[in-house]
Design an enzyme around this catalytic site. Structure first.
Site, short mmCIF file in Angstrom:
data_model
loop_
_atom_site.label_atom_id
_atom_site.label_comp_id
_atom_site.label_asym_id
_atom_site.label_seq_id
_atom_site.Cartn_x
_atom_site.Cartn_y
_atom_site.Cartn_z
CD GLN A 1 -16.91 -3.55 20.00
OE1 GLN A 1 -17.65 -4.09 19.00
NE2 GLN A 1 -16.90 -4.26 21.11
CE1 TYR B 1 -4.83 5.25 4.83
CE2 TYR B 1 -6.39 4.27 6.39
CZ TYR B 1 -5.23 4.10 5.69
OH TYR B 1 -4.18 3.39 6.17
CG ASN C 1 -4.46 0.80 15.61
OD1 ASN C 1 -4.52 1.68 14.68
ND2 ASN C 1 -5.10 1.07 16.70
CD GLU D 1 -15.94 4.08 0.19
OE1 GLU D 1 -15.41 3.01 -0.21
OE2 GLU D 1 -17.24 4.20 0.57
CB VAL E 1 0.41 3.94 20.03
CG1 VAL E 1 1.80 3.48 20.81
CG2 VAL E 1 -0.27 2.65 20.33
N1 LIG Z 1 0.80 1.76 10.68
C1 LIG Z 1 -0.57 1.43 10.77
O1 LIG Z 1 -1.24 1.02 11.97
C2 LIG Z 1 -1.38 0.80 9.49
C3 LIG Z 1 -2.50 0.26 9.63
C4 LIG Z 1 -3.22 -0.13 8.38
C5 LIG Z 1 -2.60 0.23 7.14
N2 LIG Z 1 -1.41 0.69 7.16
C6 LIG Z 1 -0.97 1.08 5.81
O2 LIG Z 1 0.54 0.75 5.69
C7 LIG Z 1 1.26 1.64 4.79
C8 LIG Z 1 2.29 2.17 5.61
O3 LIG Z 1 1.70 2.81 6.55
P1 LIG Z 1 2.94 3.72 7.77
O4 LIG Z 1 2.24 3.66 8.92
O5 LIG Z 1 4.21 3.40 7.44
O6 LIG Z 1 2.71 5.15 7.20
P2 LIG Z 1 3.63 6.38 7.03
O7 LIG Z 1 2.74 7.66 6.64
O8 LIG Z 1 4.59 6.57 7.87
O9 LIG Z 1 4.26 5.77 5.53
C9 LIG Z 1 3.64 6.25 4.53
C10 LIG Z 1 4.79 6.20 3.27
O10 LIG Z 1 4.26 6.72 2.13
C11 LIG Z 1 4.82 7.84 1.72
N3 LIG Z 1 3.74 8.27 0.59
C12 LIG Z 1 2.83 8.92 0.70
N4 LIG Z 1 2.19 9.49 -0.13
C13 LIG Z 1 2.87 9.05 -1.21
C14 LIG Z 1 3.04 9.11 -2.77
N5 LIG Z 1 2.03 9.77 -3.28
N6 LIG Z 1 4.05 8.64 -3.26
C15 LIG Z 1 5.01 7.82 -2.86
N7 LIG Z 1 5.19 7.98 -1.54
C16 LIG Z 1 4.27 8.18 -0.80
C17 LIG Z 1 5.21 8.54 2.91
O11 LIG Z 1 6.07 9.68 2.64
C18 LIG Z 1 5.55 7.53 3.72
O12 LIG Z 1 7.03 7.41 3.76
C19 LIG Z 1 -0.04 2.62 4.13
O13 LIG Z 1 -0.30 2.18 3.29
C20 LIG Z 1 -1.00 2.52 5.40
O14 LIG Z 1 -2.35 2.85 4.76
C21 LIG Z 1 -0.60 1.12 8.17
#
Ligand SMILES: NC(=O)c1ccc[n+]([C@@H]2O[C@H](COP(=O)([O-])OP(=O)(O)OC[C@H]3O[C@@H](n4cnc5c(N)ncnc54)[C@H](O)[C@@H]3O)[C@@H](O)[C@H]2O)c1
Length: 315
Positions: A275, A144, A173, A146, A187
């Site tokens: 942290q 994730y 977060n 990298e 959470v």
């Molecule tokens: N929620 C957080 O706290 C947070 C923090 C940092 C970064 N992010 C980033 O925000 C984005 C959304 O995160 P989230 O919390 O909504 O997670 P989530 O897992 O709910 O959403 C990710 C979505 O991407 C889809 N997906 C995964 N692989 C796929 C692929 N190969 N092709 C098409 N769709 C694909 C999943 O089905 C899902 O609907 C992500 O890129 C995540 O890395 C989220």
């Protein structure tokens, strides 16, 4: 009216983003392979003639006509991204290449949902965007961390090499309704355990700190970032700098749910950061004074309300 592509649009953040872009009068194309997302997150949007859904995996090229791209596709919780780590790296890296290729062909703006995980286990606190991070390249979180770092590299190379208008947001977060109930994120874990009357599991002694951003604040920042002038590329940290220990969060969840559960302590998993707190000075500056508006207690109450309904429906 703009035509906007949201990859990962059926996920937690993606579904809120689709909703928000539709409210603003845009045409939204939601692309998702439903790995962690679900149709129930977007079912309420199906009747909207400006909303379209495509089941598609972003590791495969996509040919559509849009004006803007938000690239959110990627599982975000350790349980999900460690389930198939090779696919996680492919989603970040091949997904970025495919979406950047599409943006290049269309000359469209493209925003990358990057992550605070690019800072790894930081020696600098809070983390400004200029900090390069301390990431283990061969650990269980590396697929994730990298993968997301490589995606950022690709975004900046497309910007330098092809003059593509890019936007990179490092998300810290974020929590709120439509998080997965069983994804192991702190959470949702605490809320679900509390609502079920179970003991609350704390990894480590609970002194590790986290900052928690409510989903509405995050979505506001993403939309503002897309609207910034072309010279604003990021990376920009977005999150809520309010810092809480995991123990404080657990106690707050117990109080707000009225749960009788106890706190139980388990060993800390490998590479768990001690942290994590965003420095959001740059976001305040480039996003026209944006700052998080929803306090933790209020956001938790809304999230608890969502999980209460969901657990009742699931029985
Ligand atoms: N929620 C957080 O706290 C947070 C923090 C940092 C970064 N992010 C980033 O925000 C984005 C959304 O995160 P989230 O919390 O909504 O997670 P989530 O897992 O709910 O959403 C990710 C979505 O991407 C889809 N997906 C995964 N692989 C796929 C692929 N190969 N092709 C098409 N769709 C694909 C999943 O089905 C899902 O609907 C992500 O890129 C995540 O890395 C989220």
């Amino acid at each position: 009216m703009k035509r906007i592509l949201v990859t990962g649009g059926a996920g937690f953040l993606g579904s809120h983003l689709c909703e928000r872009l539709l409210e603003q009068g845009n045409d939204v194309l939601c692309v998702d392979n439903y790995f962690t997302g679900s149709k129930s997150n977007i079912a309420h949007l199906y009747g909207n003639p400006h909303f379209e859904v495509l089941r598609h995996d972003v590791t495969v090229p996509l040919y559509v006509e849009v004006d803007e791209i938000y690239n959110l596709a990627c599982p975000a919780s350790p349980i999900h991204y460690q389930h198939d780590p090779v696919q996680t790296t492919k989603t970040s890296v091949h997904g970025a290449i495919n979406m950047l290729g599409l943006a290049k062909r269309l000359r469209s703006r493209i925003l990358q949902a990057s992550t605070s995980e690019v800072y790894g286990d930081p020696e600098v606190h809070p983390q400004p965007e200029s900090y390069w991070g301390r990431v283990n390249p061969i650990g269980i979180r590396s697929c994730y961390d990298e993968g997301k770092r490589c995606a950022e590299t690709l975004f900046f190379d497309y910007w330098r090499q092809h003059n593509l208008p890019i936007k990179v947001v490092r998300i810290f977060n974020t929590y709120g309704p439509r998080m997965h109930p069983n994804d192991g994120r702190v959470v949702s874990n605490f809320i679900v355990q509390a609502l079920r009357g179970l003991d609350i599991t704390i990894y480590g002694d609970g002194s590790q700190t986290r900052s928690f951003c409510y989903v509405d604040d995050l979505i506001e920042a993403l939309v503002r970032m897309m609207g910034t002038p072309e010279n604003v590329t990021g990376p920009v940290n977005v999150g809520n700098p309010g810092e809480f220990t995991v123990l404080e969060l657990a106690q707050l969840v117990l109080r707000l749910t009225g749960s009788a559960g106890r706190l139980v302590f388990r060993p800390l998993p490998a590479d768990d950061p001690k942290q994590r707190q965003p420095d959001i000075a740059l976001a305040r500056d480039v996003l026209h004074g944006w700052s998080p508006a929803v306090q933790l207690e209020e956001g938790l109450e809304r999230t608890i309300g969502y999980f209460r309904d969901r657990l009742v429906r699931l029985g």
